[in-house]
Design a protein around this motif. Structure first.
Motif, PDB file in Angstrom:
ATOM      1  N   PRO A 159       2.123   6.698  -3.209  1.00 31.26           N
ATOM      2  CA  PRO A 159       2.711   7.883  -3.816  1.00 31.26           C
ATOM      3  C   PRO A 159       2.223   8.109  -5.245  1.00 31.26           C
ATOM      4  CG  PRO A 159       4.378   6.693  -2.616  1.00 31.26           C
ATOM      5  CD  PRO A 159       3.129   5.835  -2.620  1.00 31.26           C
ATOM      6  N   THR A 160       2.054   7.040  -6.015  1.00 25.56           N
ATOM      7  CA  THR A 160       1.533   7.160  -7.372  1.00 25.56           C
ATOM      8  C   THR A 160       0.098   7.644  -7.343  1.00 25.56           C
ATOM      9  OG1 THR A 160       2.948   5.336  -8.014  1.00 25.56           O
ATOM     10  CG2 THR A 160       1.156   5.895  -9.512  1.00 25.56           C
ATOM     11  N   GLN A 161      -0.697   7.096  -6.429  1.00 20.93           N
ATOM     12  CA  GLN A 161      -2.091   7.494  -6.349  1.00 20.93           C
ATOM     13  C   GLN A 161      -2.216   8.949  -5.937  1.00 20.93           C
ATOM     14  OE1 GLN A 161      -3.630   4.630  -3.603  1.00 20.93           O
ATOM     15  NE2 GLN A 161      -4.062   3.144  -5.198  1.00 20.93           N
ATOM     16  N   ARG A 162      -1.370   9.397  -5.019  1.00 19.90           N
ATOM     17  CA  ARG A 162      -1.435  10.797  -4.604  1.00 19.90           C
ATOM     18  C   ARG A 162      -1.123  11.725  -5.763  1.00 19.90           C
ATOM     19  NH1 ARG A 162       1.261   9.186   0.633  1.00 19.90           N
ATOM     20  NH2 ARG A 162      -0.482   9.058   2.053  1.00 19.90           N
ATOM     21  N   SER A 163      -0.140  11.355  -6.587  1.00 19.36           N
ATOM     22  CA  SER A 163       0.186  12.227  -7.719  1.00 19.36           C
ATOM     23  C   SER A 163      -0.955  12.249  -8.718  1.00 19.36           C
ATOM     24  CB  SER A 163       1.497  11.782  -8.378  1.00 19.36           C
ATOM     25  OG  SER A 163       1.338  10.502  -8.965  1.00 19.36           O
ATOM     26  N   LEU A 164      -1.671  11.102  -8.882  1.00 20.19           N
ATOM     27  CA  LEU A 164      -2.821  11.093  -9.769  1.00 20.19           C
ATOM     28  C   LEU A 164      -3.926  11.985  -9.222  1.00 20.19           C
ATOM     29  CD1 LEU A 164      -3.063   7.324 -10.732  1.00 20.19           C
ATOM     30  CD2 LEU A 164      -2.417   9.215 -12.213  1.00 20.19           C
ATOM     31  N   ARG A 207       0.827  -1.198   0.000  1.00 13.62           N
ATOM     32  CA  ARG A 207       0.000   0.000   0.000  1.00 13.62           C
ATOM     33  C   ARG A 207       0.866   1.254   0.000  1.00 13.62           C
ATOM     34  NH1 ARG A 207      -4.142  -1.145   3.810  1.00 13.62           N
ATOM     35  NH2 ARG A 207      -2.414  -1.293   5.217  1.00 13.62           N
ATOM     36  N   ASN A 208       1.970   1.249   0.768  1.00 12.85           N
ATOM     37  CA  ASN A 208       2.860   2.403   0.820  1.00 12.85           C
ATOM     38  C   ASN A 208       3.606   2.603  -0.489  1.00 12.85           C
ATOM     39  OD1 ASN A 208       2.152   3.073   3.414  1.00 12.85           O
ATOM     40  ND2 ASN A 208       3.765   1.840   4.335  1.00 12.85           N
ATOM     41  N   LEU A 209       3.851   1.522  -1.209  1.00 13.17           N
ATOM     42  CA  LEU A 209       4.491   1.655  -2.518  1.00 13.17           C
ATOM     43  C   LEU A 209       3.534   2.239  -3.550  1.00 13.17           C
ATOM     44  CD1 LEU A 209       6.465  -1.692  -2.748  1.00 13.17           C
ATOM     45  CD2 LEU A 209       7.414   0.599  -2.475  1.00 13.17           C
ATOM     46  N   LEU A 260     -14.959  -3.436   8.839  1.00 15.14           N
ATOM     47  CA  LEU A 260     -14.529  -3.746   7.483  1.00 15.14           C
ATOM     48  C   LEU A 260     -13.643  -2.609   6.985  1.00 15.14           C
ATOM     49  CD1 LEU A 260     -14.803  -5.612   4.962  1.00 15.14           C
ATOM     50  CD2 LEU A 260     -16.665  -4.100   4.240  1.00 15.14           C
ATOM     51  N   ARG A 261     -12.419  -2.943   6.585  1.00 14.80           N
ATOM     52  CA  ARG A 261     -11.511  -1.958   6.003  1.00 14.80           C
ATOM     53  C   ARG A 261     -11.483  -2.177   4.492  1.00 14.80           C
ATOM     54  NH1 ARG A 261      -7.892   1.544   7.233  1.00 14.80           N
ATOM     55  NH2 ARG A 261      -7.798   0.980   9.445  1.00 14.80           N
ATOM     56  N   ILE A 262     -11.703  -1.087   3.760  1.00 13.99           N
ATOM     57  CA  ILE A 262     -11.633  -1.126   2.302  1.00 13.99           C
ATOM     58  C   ILE A 262     -10.406  -0.340   1.869  1.00 13.99           C
ATOM     59  CG2 ILE A 262     -12.763  -0.509   0.137  1.00 13.99           C
ATOM     60  CD1 ILE A 262     -15.427  -0.732   1.626  1.00 13.99           C
ATOM     61  N   THR A 263      -9.638  -0.937   0.987  1.00 18.88           N
ATOM     62  CA  THR A 263      -8.460  -0.283   0.442  1.00 18.88           C
ATOM     63  C   THR A 263      -8.493  -0.427  -1.073  1.00 18.88           C
ATOM     64  OG1 THR A 263      -7.248  -1.048   2.390  1.00 18.88           O
ATOM     65  CG2 THR A 263      -5.939  -0.170   0.600  1.00 18.88           C
ATOM     66  N   VAL A 264      -8.097   0.609  -1.777  1.00 21.61           N
ATOM     67  CA  VAL A 264      -7.940   0.539  -3.221  1.00 21.61           C
ATOM     68  C   VAL A 264      -6.442   0.490  -3.495  1.00 21.61           C
ATOM     69  CG1 VAL A 264      -8.294   1.719  -5.420  1.00 21.61           C
ATOM     70  CG2 VAL A 264     -10.081   1.775  -3.679  1.00 21.61           C
ATOM     71  N   GLU A 265      -6.029  -0.542  -4.230  1.00 24.74           N
ATOM     72  CA  GLU A 265      -4.616  -0.736  -4.536  1.00 24.74           C
ATOM     73  C   GLU A 265      -4.423  -0.821  -6.042  1.00 24.74           C
ATOM     74  OE1 GLU A 265      -3.673  -4.396  -2.538  1.00 24.74           O
ATOM     75  OE2 GLU A 265      -3.365  -3.392  -0.627  1.00 24.74           O
ATOM     76  N   GLY A 266      -3.220  -0.541  -6.473  1.00 24.54           N
ATOM     77  CA  GLY A 266      -2.871  -0.743  -7.864  1.00 24.54           C
ATOM     78  C   GLY A 266      -2.765  -2.227  -8.133  1.00 24.54           C
ATOM     79  N   GLY A 267      -3.265  -2.657  -9.293  1.00 24.90           N
ATOM     80  CA  GLY A 267      -3.196  -4.073  -9.644  1.00 24.90           C
ATOM     81  C   GLY A 267      -4.501  -4.547 -10.227  1.00 24.90           C
ATOM     82  N   GLY A 268      -4.628  -5.844 -10.337  1.00 27.76           N
ATOM     83  CA  GLY A 268      -5.826  -6.411 -10.940  1.00 27.76           C
ATOM     84  C   GLY A 268      -5.753  -6.297 -12.450  1.00 27.76           C
ATOM     85  N   CYS A 269      -6.716  -6.848 -13.122  1.00 20.47           N
ATOM     86  CA  CYS A 269      -6.666  -6.859 -14.583  1.00 20.47           C
ATOM     87  C   CYS A 269      -7.112  -5.535 -15.201  1.00 20.47           C
ATOM     88  CB  CYS A 269      -7.486  -8.023 -15.127  1.00 20.47           C
ATOM     89  SG  CYS A 269      -9.166  -8.099 -14.530  1.00 20.47           S
ATOM     90  N   SER A 270      -7.659  -4.615 -14.414  1.00 24.37           N
ATOM     91  CA  SER A 270      -8.117  -3.333 -14.968  1.00 24.37           C
ATOM     92  C   SER A 270      -7.342  -2.131 -14.440  1.00 24.37           C
ATOM     93  CB  SER A 270      -9.605  -3.135 -14.669  1.00 24.37           C
ATOM     94  OG  SER A 270     -10.372  -4.132 -15.292  1.00 24.37           O
ATOM     95  N   GLY A 271      -6.345  -2.331 -13.602  1.00 24.21           N
ATOM     96  CA  GLY A 271      -5.517  -1.218 -13.134  1.00 24.21           C
ATOM     97  C   GLY A 271      -5.575  -0.971 -11.647  1.00 24.21           C
TER      98      GLY A 271
END
Length: 154
Positions: free
Chosen positions: A11-16, A6-8, A69-80
């Motif tokens: 930073p990309t998500q923040r810039s987006l 998540r920490n990796l 319940l904790r929800i997190t959005v991470e980079g990955g998966g087949c759609s990004g």
């Protein structure tokens, strides 16, 4: 390992997020009517997550020990990007809470940027059951299993 990943990704998500907000920030800085710019920035910061009745019912069944319940959005998966659902009992300083004490959903503010206005649901089928995200206004497309999505670009 999940927190390291998540920490990796963050930073990309923040810039987006900053990239998408740059036109609004530029407009606010160039505006002579600062109160109008401030009110539009406040309206844009309204953040919400809708919890379905089936989600609340299931959370009441499984979260009797003070967990949520904790929800997190991470980079990955087949759609990004992909949704991650975990049971947790520790609130972080950047977390936002939705629901009640016995049926609570927690999401960090970076992840909420990618699913603001979506509905958290619990579904049951013959083959599986679990939490899922429905009607995400920030998602343009997703995979057939519903766990990953691509972001709408404005």
């Amino acid at each position: 390992m999940a927190s390291l990943l998540r920490n990796l990704v963050r930073p990309t998500q923040r810039s987006l997020c900053l990239h998408h907000r740059l036109p609004m920030l530029t407009e606010a800085l160039n505006s002579k009517n600062y109160s109008k710019a401030a009110s539009s920035a406040t309206a844009a910061s309204d953040q919400q997550l809708v919890l379905s009745d089936s989600c609340l019912k299931r959370l009441k069944e499984i979260c009797g020990d003070g967990s949520f319940l904790r929800i997190t959005v991470e980079g990955g998966g087949c759609s990004g990007f992909q949704y991650k659902f975990d049971l947790d009992n520790k609130i972080n300083e950047d977390d936002l809470q939705f629901g009640k004490d016995d049926a609570k959903v927690v999401i960090d503010n970076v992840s909420l940027e990618y699913c603001n206005g979506a509905t958290v649901d619990y579904h049951t089928e013959l083959i599986r059951s679990g939490f899922r995200m429905l009607a995400n206004p920030k998602a343009e497309q997703g995979c057939s299993c519903g766990s990953s999505f691509a972001i709408k670009l404005d």
